[in-house]
Every structure is written in C-alpha cells, then in structure tokens.
Design a protein around this motif. Structure first.
Motif, PDB file in Angstrom:
ATOM      1  N   TYR B  36       0.850  -1.184   0.000  1.00 40.82           N
ATOM      2  CA  TYR B  36       0.000   0.000   0.000  1.00 40.82           C
ATOM      3  C   TYR B  36       0.887   1.236   0.000  1.00 40.82           C
ATOM      4  CZ  TYR B  36      -4.310  -2.549   1.114  1.00 40.82           C
ATOM      5  OH  TYR B  36      -5.420  -3.374   1.069  1.00 40.82           O
ATOM      6  N   GLN B  38       0.806   5.534   0.852  1.00 38.13           N
ATOM      7  CA  GLN B  38       0.072   6.649   1.465  1.00 38.13           C
ATOM      8  C   GLN B  38       0.766   7.953   1.118  1.00 38.13           C
ATOM      9  OE1 GLN B  38      -0.118   6.747   5.810  1.00 38.13           O
ATOM     10  NE2 GLN B  38      -2.149   7.669   5.720  1.00 38.13           N
ATOM     11  N   GLY B  41      -1.252  13.444   3.555  1.00 39.59           N
ATOM     12  CA  GLY B  41      -2.612  13.933   3.768  1.00 39.59           C
ATOM     13  C   GLY B  41      -3.712  13.032   3.233  1.00 39.59           C
ATOM     14  N   GLU B  42      -3.345  11.820   2.829  1.00 37.96           N
ATOM     15  CA  GLU B  42      -4.354  10.926   2.242  1.00 37.96           C
ATOM     16  C   GLU B  42      -4.412   9.591   2.975  1.00 37.96           C
ATOM     17  OE1 GLU B  42      -3.569  12.656  -2.274  1.00 37.96           O
ATOM     18  OE2 GLU B  42      -3.913  10.508  -1.960  1.00 37.96           O
ATOM     19  N   GLY B  43      -5.410   8.765   2.587  1.00 37.70           N
ATOM     20  CA  GLY B  43      -5.489   7.412   3.119  1.00 37.70           C
ATOM     21  C   GLY B  43      -4.572   6.483   2.358  1.00 37.70           C
ATOM     22  N   LEU B  44      -4.654   5.189   2.673  1.00 41.11           N
ATOM     23  CA  LEU B  44      -3.807   4.201   2.008  1.00 41.11           C
ATOM     24  C   LEU B  44      -4.444   3.771   0.692  1.00 41.11           C
ATOM     25  CD1 LEU B  44      -2.887   4.030   5.053  1.00 41.11           C
ATOM     26  CD2 LEU B  44      -2.314   1.636   4.568  1.00 41.11           C
ATOM     27  N   GLN B  45      -3.591   3.602  -0.321  1.00 42.56           N
ATOM     28  CA  GLN B  45      -4.060   3.105  -1.614  1.00 42.56           C
ATOM     29  C   GLN B  45      -3.367   1.784  -1.908  1.00 42.56           C
ATOM     30  OE1 GLN B  45      -3.500   5.952  -4.785  1.00 42.56           O
ATOM     31  NE2 GLN B  45      -3.939   7.685  -3.436  1.00 42.56           N
ATOM     32  N   LEU B  46      -4.122   0.816  -2.396  1.00 41.41           N
ATOM     33  CA  LEU B  46      -3.516  -0.444  -2.790  1.00 41.41           C
ATOM     34  C   LEU B  46      -2.633  -0.213  -4.010  1.00 41.41           C
ATOM     35  CD1 LEU B  46      -3.343  -3.533  -2.452  1.00 41.41           C
ATOM     36  CD2 LEU B  46      -5.312  -3.717  -3.985  1.00 41.41           C
ATOM     37  N   PHE B  89       3.650   0.777   2.712  1.00 43.25           N
ATOM     38  CA  PHE B  89       3.353  -0.237   3.716  1.00 43.25           C
ATOM     39  C   PHE B  89       3.257  -1.618   3.062  1.00 43.25           C
ATOM     40  CE2 PHE B  89       2.246   2.366   7.380  1.00 43.25           C
ATOM     41  CZ  PHE B  89       1.904   3.581   6.811  1.00 43.25           C
ATOM     42  N   PHE B 105       0.002  -5.193   8.992  1.00 47.17           N
ATOM     43  CA  PHE B 105       0.818  -4.191   8.311  1.00 47.17           C
ATOM     44  C   PHE B 105       2.217  -4.114   8.898  1.00 47.17           C
ATOM     45  CE2 PHE B 105      -1.931  -1.835   5.484  1.00 47.17           C
ATOM     46  CZ  PHE B 105      -3.212  -2.107   5.946  1.00 47.17           C
TER      47      PHE B 105
END
Lengths: 115, 115
Positions: B36, B38, B41-46, B89, B105
């Motif tokens: 993942y 990040q 300022g954002e969430g986690l992206q696959l 991550f 994680f």
C-alpha cells in the motif's frame, strides 16, 4: 477515487464534546474496518464488522463506539476523548468470500484533533 | 502470530534512482501479500498484490514478487520520480483460520525523492 468516502475530513473537538465520524463504501463489500494512525506508531486496527456484525474489538476504550447500520455505512461515535486520541482515523472495506485475496480499500481518513 | 517486517526509513533517493524496499513476513497459513502507498494527507491506496508463491504484482512501474522460500515481498522500481514520495506499507492477509480478512501491516517506510 477508491469508492470509500469519509466525513468529515478534519475535526477539532474539545474533550467534553460528542461527535461522530462517518464512512460509506460504494464497492458492494461485506466487511468494514476502523483504524487509528498516529504519528510514530503503526496502524492500529480498532474494530471489524463482517456482515454488519462486530467481530473484533481490539481493546479500544469505551469512549469510542462503533455502529454499522448496514453493509455500506460505518460510524465511529466519539465522546469525552483525550488529547492522545488525536490521530488520523481511517475506514476500510473488503469483500470476504471464497478465494478472494481480501485486499482492503481505504477512505481518505478523518484528521481528528482533541483540544 | 503473523507478522510483517519492512526496512526502516526514511529512504532518500535522487530522481531516476533504483528503489528497493525490503519486506519479509511470517505466517502460519497461505497469505496474500500487498503493498500500500500513502501520499501526504491521504489514506492508504492499494499499490499491488500477489496471492500465491512466485506471483509478481506490478503497478505504476512498481513490482514485487512473492518469494515463499525466503518469505519476502520486496518492492522495486527502476526509476523513481519526485511524485513517488510517500509512505509505503507492506501487508499480509491470511485467508485461513477465520481471520475476517484482517491485514497485518508493517510499520511503513517513508520515501523521499529529490529532483
């Protein structure tokens, strides 16, 4: 666009306030998760809902109260928080079935500051 | 229990340099493996995934190969860009044992790419 939305994106609250975080997924998933991400600490899984039933609660203080009214919506109700609860709160969803690889899709998070 | 270990950061590279972020895991079952990303300022992206031994996940120039013999899933990119600056991550999901799709994680590796 990940298909998972969170509101509000930023929240400042006093220790005596009551507020709620909202998460909505548009992916047809059947499991939803709340995570806490603090500076200098690993991601912490807080709650897991599978088919709208809470299946995991990782020793989270009772001042955090989750609610999952249906498979698309997840709330985190907050009351009498402490300054150390300031963090980024992330919601995620997943489809649990068969041979699915169980990847989770995350929302953008709510940045919470407790004053 | 299951665990993920990834290299400590931060990692600082010049643009167009080669990137490797090491990740190793321990699991009792047959996990799926993920990276993942990040952005600030954002969430986690696959970023990418692999579901069985010798699978190679790839996306946006990043690659990782599921190595069961060395229990590793190292992330590589041949030529990084400034826009790749983010926290990465490594994660696993053990689909056996009623895990409810929980992801384990690593602690994250911060990558900074300088022009």
């Amino acid at each position: 666009e990940t298909g998972v939305t969170q509101t509000p994106r930023h929240l400042v609250m006093g220790m005596t306030n009551k507020k709620s975080l909202k998460c909505e997924q548009h992916l047809g998933h059947n499991a939803m998760y709340w995570y806490k991400q603090s500076a200098k600490k690993p991601l912490e899984l807080m709650f897991v809902y599978s088919l709208e039933e809470r299946v995991e609660n990782n020793s989270v203080p009772s001042r955090f109260s989750p609610e999952c009214p249906n498979s698309s919506h997840l709330f985190l109700h907050l009351h009498t928080l402490q300054p150390e609860d300031s963090a980024l709160y992330l919601c995620a969803s997943s489809k649990l079935e068969g041979d699915n690889s169980y990847e989770q899709y995350f929302g953008p998070g709510t940045r919470l500051t407790v004053t | 229990g299951d665990s993920v270990t990834q290299m400590e950061g931060p990692v600082t590279l010049s643009e167009e340099a080669f990137l490797t972020i090491n990740c190793t895991y321990t699991a009792t079952g047959y996990p799926s493996l993920f990276w993942y990303v990040q952005y600030p300022g954002e969430g986690l992206q696959l970023l990418l995934k692999a579901t069985k031994a010798d699978d190679k996940g790839s996306n946006k120039g990043f690659e990782a190969t599921y190595r069961k013999e060395t229990t590793s899933f190292h992330l590589e990119k041949g030529s990084v860009q400034v826009s790749d600056s983010a926290v990465y991550f490594c994660a696993l999901s053990d689909r056996n044992g009623g895990s409810q799709g929980n992801l384990i994680f690593g602690k994250g590796t911060k990558l900074s790419v300088k022009p």
